[in-house]
Design a protein around this motif. Structure first.
Motif, PDB file in Angstrom:
ATOM      1  N   GLY A  30      53.201  41.565  63.337  1.00  0.00           N
ATOM      2  CA  GLY A  30      53.831  42.552  62.482  1.00  0.00           C
ATOM      3  C   GLY A  30      54.871  43.345  63.222  1.00  0.00           C
ATOM      4  N   THR A  31      55.108  44.578  62.760  1.00  0.00           N
ATOM      5  CA  THR A  31      56.102  45.455  63.342  1.00  0.00           C
ATOM      6  C   THR A  31      55.484  46.802  63.646  1.00  0.00           C
ATOM      7  N   VAL A  32      55.702  47.297  64.847  1.00  0.00           N
ATOM      8  CA  VAL A  32      55.253  48.628  65.208  1.00  0.00           C
ATOM      9  C   VAL A  32      56.385  49.597  64.889  1.00  0.00           C
ATOM     10  N   ALA A  33      56.105  50.570  64.038  1.00  0.00           N
ATOM     11  CA  ALA A  33      57.129  51.534  63.661  1.00  0.00           C
ATOM     12  C   ALA A  33      57.496  52.415  64.849  1.00  0.00           C
ATOM     13  N   PRO A  34      58.680  53.069  64.811  1.00  0.00           N
ATOM     14  CA  PRO A  34      59.046  53.977  65.909  1.00  0.00           C
ATOM     15  C   PRO A  34      57.964  55.025  66.106  1.00  0.00           C
ATOM     16  N   ASN A  35      57.428  55.107  67.299  1.00  0.00           N
ATOM     17  CA  ASN A  35      56.318  56.009  67.517  1.00  0.00           C
ATOM     18  C   ASN A  35      56.004  56.092  68.997  1.00  0.00           C
TER      19      ASN A  35
ATOM     20  N   ASN B  35      42.893  57.472  52.959  1.00  0.00           N
ATOM     21  CA  ASN B  35      44.037  57.199  53.836  1.00  0.00           C
ATOM     22  C   ASN B  35      43.916  55.847  54.525  1.00  0.00           C
ATOM     23  N   LEU B  36      42.689  55.436  54.845  1.00  0.00           N
ATOM     24  CA  LEU B  36      42.497  54.105  55.430  1.00  0.00           C
ATOM     25  C   LEU B  36      42.891  53.024  54.439  1.00  0.00           C
TER      26      LEU B  36
ATOM     27  N   ASP C 196      55.182  53.619  46.696  1.00  0.00           N
ATOM     28  CA  ASP C 196      54.475  54.806  46.194  1.00  0.00           C
ATOM     29  C   ASP C 196      53.418  54.410  45.171  1.00  0.00           C
ATOM     30  N   GLU C 197      53.756  53.428  44.320  1.00  0.00           N
ATOM     31  CA  GLU C 197      52.787  52.959  43.335  1.00  0.00           C
ATOM     32  C   GLU C 197      51.611  52.264  44.025  1.00  0.00           C
ATOM     33  N   VAL C 198      51.917  51.481  45.059  1.00  0.00           N
ATOM     34  CA  VAL C 198      50.859  50.788  45.796  1.00  0.00           C
ATOM     35  C   VAL C 198      49.910  51.802  46.427  1.00  0.00           C
ATOM     36  N   ARG C 199      50.466  52.834  47.060  1.00  0.00           N
ATOM     37  CA  ARG C 199      49.627  53.846  47.711  1.00  0.00           C
ATOM     38  C   ARG C 199      48.785  54.609  46.689  1.00  0.00           C
ATOM     39  N   ASP C 200      49.413  54.975  45.579  1.00  0.00           N
ATOM     40  CA  ASP C 200      48.671  55.709  44.541  1.00  0.00           C
ATOM     41  C   ASP C 200      47.533  54.862  43.980  1.00  0.00           C
ATOM     42  N   THR C 201      47.803  53.557  43.790  1.00  0.00           N
ATOM     43  CA  THR C 201      46.773  52.663  43.261  1.00  0.00           C
ATOM     44  C   THR C 201      45.612  52.528  44.245  1.00  0.00           C
ATOM     45  N   ALA C 202      45.928  52.373  45.537  1.00  0.00           N
ATOM     46  CA  ALA C 202      44.878  52.251  46.549  1.00  0.00           C
ATOM     47  C   ALA C 202      44.030  53.517  46.614  1.00  0.00           C
ATOM     48  N   ARG C 203      44.689  54.669  46.598  1.00  0.00           N
ATOM     49  CA  ARG C 203      43.958  55.936  46.664  1.00  0.00           C
ATOM     50  C   ARG C 203      43.079  56.122  45.427  1.00  0.00           C
TER      51      ARG C 203
ATOM     52  N   ASP D 114      49.644  49.520  52.885  1.00  0.00           N
ATOM     53  CA  ASP D 114      50.969  49.508  53.517  1.00  0.00           C
ATOM     54  C   ASP D 114      51.141  48.284  54.401  1.00  0.00           C
ATOM     55  N   SER D 115      50.094  47.960  55.172  1.00  0.00           N
ATOM     56  CA  SER D 115      50.165  46.819  56.085  1.00  0.00           C
ATOM     57  C   SER D 115      50.323  45.508  55.330  1.00  0.00           C
ATOM     58  N   ILE D 116      49.572  45.355  54.239  1.00  0.00           N
ATOM     59  CA  ILE D 116      49.609  44.090  53.494  1.00  0.00           C
ATOM     60  C   ILE D 116      50.964  43.870  52.848  1.00  0.00           C
ATOM     61  N   PHE D 117      51.474  44.883  52.158  1.00  0.00           N
ATOM     62  CA  PHE D 117      52.694  44.694  51.390  1.00  0.00           C
ATOM     63  C   PHE D 117      53.952  44.807  52.227  1.00  0.00           C
ATOM     64  N   SER D 118      53.879  45.487  53.375  1.00  0.00           N
ATOM     65  CA  SER D 118      55.089  45.624  54.181  1.00  0.00           C
ATOM     66  C   SER D 118      55.271  44.477  55.159  1.00  0.00           C
ATOM     67  N   VAL D 119      54.157  43.790  55.514  1.00  0.00           N
ATOM     68  CA  VAL D 119      54.249  42.707  56.496  1.00  0.00           C
ATOM     69  C   VAL D 119      54.477  41.353  55.837  1.00  0.00           C
ATOM     70  N   ASP D 120      53.873  41.122  54.665  1.00  0.00           N
ATOM     71  CA  ASP D 120      53.924  39.813  54.024  1.00  0.00           C
ATOM     72  C   ASP D 120      55.337  39.529  53.509  1.00  0.00           C
ATOM     73  N   PRO D 121      56.052  38.541  54.076  1.00  0.00           N
ATOM     74  CA  PRO D 121      57.437  38.270  53.658  1.00  0.00           C
ATOM     75  C   PRO D 121      57.514  37.378  52.425  1.00  0.00           C
ATOM     76  N   ASP D 122      56.396  36.863  51.934  1.00  0.00           N
ATOM     77  CA  ASP D 122      56.425  35.910  50.829  1.00  0.00           C
ATOM     78  C   ASP D 122      56.337  36.566  49.458  1.00  0.00           C
ATOM     79  N   VAL D 123      56.128  37.882  49.415  1.00  0.00           N
ATOM     80  CA  VAL D 123      55.995  38.558  48.130  1.00  0.00           C
ATOM     81  C   VAL D 123      57.373  38.767  47.511  1.00  0.00           C
TER      82      VAL D 123
END
Length: 535
Positions: free
Chosen positions: A273-278, A430-431, A453-460, A437-446
């Motif tokens: 994957g990608t490590v964000a600036p941190n 939050n977990l 925001d909708e994904v996060r709200d749905t998960a929460r 975030d990891s699933i939808f931001s890393v998978d390039p086939d979607v």
């Protein structure tokens, strides 16, 4: 005449002493060669280097042992293309260790010894050129070995400190490494102490890596079963990594774990994957491990601690973890370890390696599972930005037979587990959001991915709904934002908070979203009335 009678015995004694001191180095040389060749045999059994050539020339007062070594090919293959070219030049090329040995009771000075050995390490021209960039005229590695008079010895290894800098802004400050190994014959038991001041690597404006004060101590002895028992501790005063850009990575954690551990426990881990600036920093990290054996069964314990973990702006810690494994069949552990060693030096892809591990567990490792082993996490206590996470777990098999491992139901019938979780609800939400975030931001086939925001709200929302439903059913308690539950698996049953778990009909996600939206509308509509009442 009288003087001649006394002088003759004296001369004879002196002649015997001279003869003894002349013969002793040769006799010690024979014993030293036997010891050094046994060390060589042990070296051939390791999983890191392989012996290309070996030669021993024994003299009267001194001898020379020459060993040509090469890192095993799997060492580079496990890291793939993530090894820098300079390091590849060192790893791929053979290197020669020449031991200059002086034998005799006083080869090391006043204290009697069997022999003293000083090692020279010679690298290939290509590897030497790479090393000289860092160490310059210094010898990269020195080894001194003292063979004790009555067996065993003390080996001291040193890697000198250096400072390296390029015009590009890359700089390395290496603080050096010192290792002392006190060992018995054939290394049946040993004590080791090592210390490094650490390293600071600056990658121009890209980032920085810092490790400060690394210490390792350990002691081990081999039991009659062949199992090594003892304890060890690894400590790091500070570890810090910072980077200024997003870093794409494809380093396989299973490869690193397999390379660093004989346990080969990382075969099912393969993140990319990608490590964000941190930036990440850990203060006062320690890992303690101990193993003992009684009546043919082994017990192992591990303690993990750090004071603080800084991840970006978030601060975690302290962390305290206590884990253990009890009643493990010692002889089977030794066979499993030998099997891991064979697999680690076999060219297998990941699927083949996993299949081989499962086969090894069902054959050589079978007595481990059929002798009622127990695995515990008796403490997991971590302070997080969202609150305190507490976790305990116990897992084991009771009366498991070989045939039970062939079917899932039979395996579960002999499985006993208990898990207790105490955590803030917001942490669990939050977990789930982080996982989404990891699933939808890393998978390039979607294609046409949804709004994050909708994904996060749905998960929460899903986590909240699940917690509320389980609390209503009595499967967990929910108080002051803290979720507490105990899960027990026994006799093929799942109990949550002492109540048998029964799956409920799954609610449609759209219905859940409508309910959540309706609840939000009601809350918004009641806000003005609440404000008026307050006035």
């Amino acid at each position: 005449m009288m003087k001649k009678r006394w002088m003759m015995p004296l001369l004879m004694v002196m002649a015997v002493v001279v003869l003894v001191f002349a013969i002793l180095p040769y006799w010690f040389g024979i014993r030293t060669e036997k010891t050094m060749r046994s060390h060589q045999h042990l070296l051939e059994q390791n999983g890191v280097v392989e012996v290309v050539k070996y030669d021993y020339e024994r003299g009267w007062f001194d001898s020379t042992e020459t060993t040509v070594l090469r890192f095993r090919p799997n060492l580079v293959q496990k890291l793939g293309g993530n090894v820098p070219d300079n390091l590849k030049a060192i790893i791929n090329e053979p290197f020669t260790i020449t031991n200059h040995i002086k034998h005799g009771p006083f080869a090391g000075g006043i204290t009697p010894v069997k022999a003293v050995s000083t090692s020279d390490v010679a690298f290939s021209p290509r590897a030497k050129q790479s090393l000289e960039r860092f160490f310059r005229s210094q010898v990269p590695l020195t080894v001194k070995n003292r063979l004790n008079l009555f067996g065993g010895g003390v080996m001291k290894l040193q890697v000198p400190a250096f400072q390296y800098e390029e015009l590009s802004g890359i700089a390395i400050d290496w603080k050096g490494l010192d290792v002392e190994l006190d060992y018995s014959d054939n290394y049946d038991s040993y004590e080791v102490k090592s210390h490094s001041g650490g390293i600071n690597v600056k990658l121009a404006d890209k980032g920085q890596l810092t490790l400060e004060n690394l210490d390792y101590t350990g002691n081990s002895k081999q039991n009659s079963s062949g199992l090594n028992v003892g304890s060890n501790e690894f400590k790091v005063a500070k570890a810090m990594m910072a980077w200024s850009e997003g870093v794409d990575y494809n380093i396989k954690l299973n490869s690193i774990i397999n390379m660093m551990s004989d346990l080969q426990i990382g075969a099912f881990i393969n993140p990319t994957g990608t490590v964000a600036p941190n930036n990440i920093a850990v203060n006062n990290f320690s890992l303690q491990r101990s193993t003992d054996e009684k009546d043919g069964f082994a017990n192992a314990e591990a303690l993990i601690h750090f004071d603080q973990l800084h991840y970006g702006k978030d601060v975690y810690g302290p962390l305290n973890v206590k884990a253990s494994a009890e009643h493990l069949h010692a002889a089977a552990l030794v066979k499993m370890n030998d099997g891991f060693f064979r697999l680690s030096n076999t060219k297998l892809d990941e699927t083949q390696y996993r299949d081989a591990l499962l086969k090894l567990a069902k054959t050589e490792g079978l007595p481990i599972f059929t002798n009622n082993p127990v695995f515990k996490i008796s403490q997991f206590d971590l302070k997080m930005p969202d609150g305190q996470l507490k976790f305990t777990a116990e897992f084991g098999f009771k009366g498991l037979q070989a045939a039970d491992m062939e079917t899932f139901n039979a395996l579960m019938a002999k499985t006993e587990a208990k898990v207790h979780v105490n955590a803030p609800q917001v942490l669990l939400e939050n977990l789930a959001v982080a996982q989404a975030d990891s699933i939808f931001s890393v998978d390039p086939d979607v294609e046409n991915p949804p709004s994050m925001d909708e994904v996060r709200d749905t998960a929460r929302m899903l986590v909240r709904s699940t917690i509320n439903n389980m609390a209503s059913a009595g499967y967990l308690t929910q108080q002051n934002g803290i979720v507490d539950s105990e899960m027990v698996v026994k006799n093929n049953e799942l109990l949550l908070n002492g109540k048998r778990f029964e799956t409920a009909p799954q609610q449609n996600i759209d219905d859940l979203m409508e309910e959540d939206a309706a609840a939000s509308d009601v809350q918004a509509a009641s806000a003005p009335a609440t404000a008026s009442a307050a006035k």
